[in-house]
Design an enzyme around this catalytic site. Structure first.
Site, PDB file in Angstrom:
ATOM      1  N   CYS A  30     -16.989  70.384-112.938  1.00 16.69           N
ATOM      2  CA  CYS A  30     -16.977  69.098-112.226  1.00 16.69           C
ATOM      3  C   CYS A  30     -18.326  68.844-111.534  1.00 16.69           C
ATOM      4  O   CYS A  30     -18.691  69.558-110.598  1.00 16.69           O
ATOM      5  CB  CYS A  30     -15.828  69.120-111.216  1.00 16.69           C
ATOM      6  SG  CYS A  30     -15.877  67.854-109.960  1.00 16.69           S
ATOM      7  N   CYS A  33     -18.137  68.115-107.825  1.00 15.83           N
ATOM      8  CA  CYS A  33     -17.793  69.361-107.119  1.00 15.83           C
ATOM      9  C   CYS A  33     -19.050  70.181-106.862  1.00 15.83           C
ATOM     10  O   CYS A  33     -19.238  70.735-105.779  1.00 15.83           O
ATOM     11  CB  CYS A  33     -16.804  70.194-107.928  1.00 15.83           C
ATOM     12  SG  CYS A  33     -15.207  69.414-108.216  1.00 15.83           S
TER      13      CYS A  33
END
Length: 124
Positions: A30, A33
């Site tokens: 991600c 993230c």
């Protein structure tokens, strides 16, 4: 203080043993993230009285499912075993700092009373 890796084996105990926990639900693939990770780590260094924990949603699918994590990163704040914040999205450092300040200022007795009222458990 470095971040703590949460798993289904230590999740409940971590929340029980600590009055203030920030949880970052994330995954290695991600992009947002990865952008949020240094902000979260910096906050961990700055706020050593708060447990900063991470849940790898790929490795801990049961936890991600249990907390209905549909978008990552998702930040959850738990005080006194009560979830007071649970929102997806990577936050800039200033926004995370503001959120921590607001969470610190909450009257947890009042919060718990409201949670009990919403659940229909109002003491008589």
């Amino acid at each position: 203080m470095s971040t703590v890796e949460l798993t289904k084996d230590n999740f409940a105990e971590t929340l029980k043993d600590n009055s203030f926990v920030l949880i970052d639900f994330w995954a290695d693939w991600c992009g947002p993230c990865r952008q949020f990770a240094p902000v979260f780590e910096s906050s961990s260094d700055q706020h050593t009285d708060i447990v900063h924990a991470k849940v790898d949603t790929e490795a801990q699918r049961e936890l991600a499912f249990e907390f209905k994590i549909q978008s990552i990163p998702t930040l959850m704040i738990v005080r006194d075993q009560t979830v007071i914040y649970n929102e997806p999205g990577a936050l800039p450092a200033e926004a995370l700092e503001s959120l921590i300040t607001q969470a610190r200022e909450l009257d947890m007795e009042e919060v718990k009373q409201k949670v009990a009222e919403q659940a229909g458990d109002t003491p008589q």
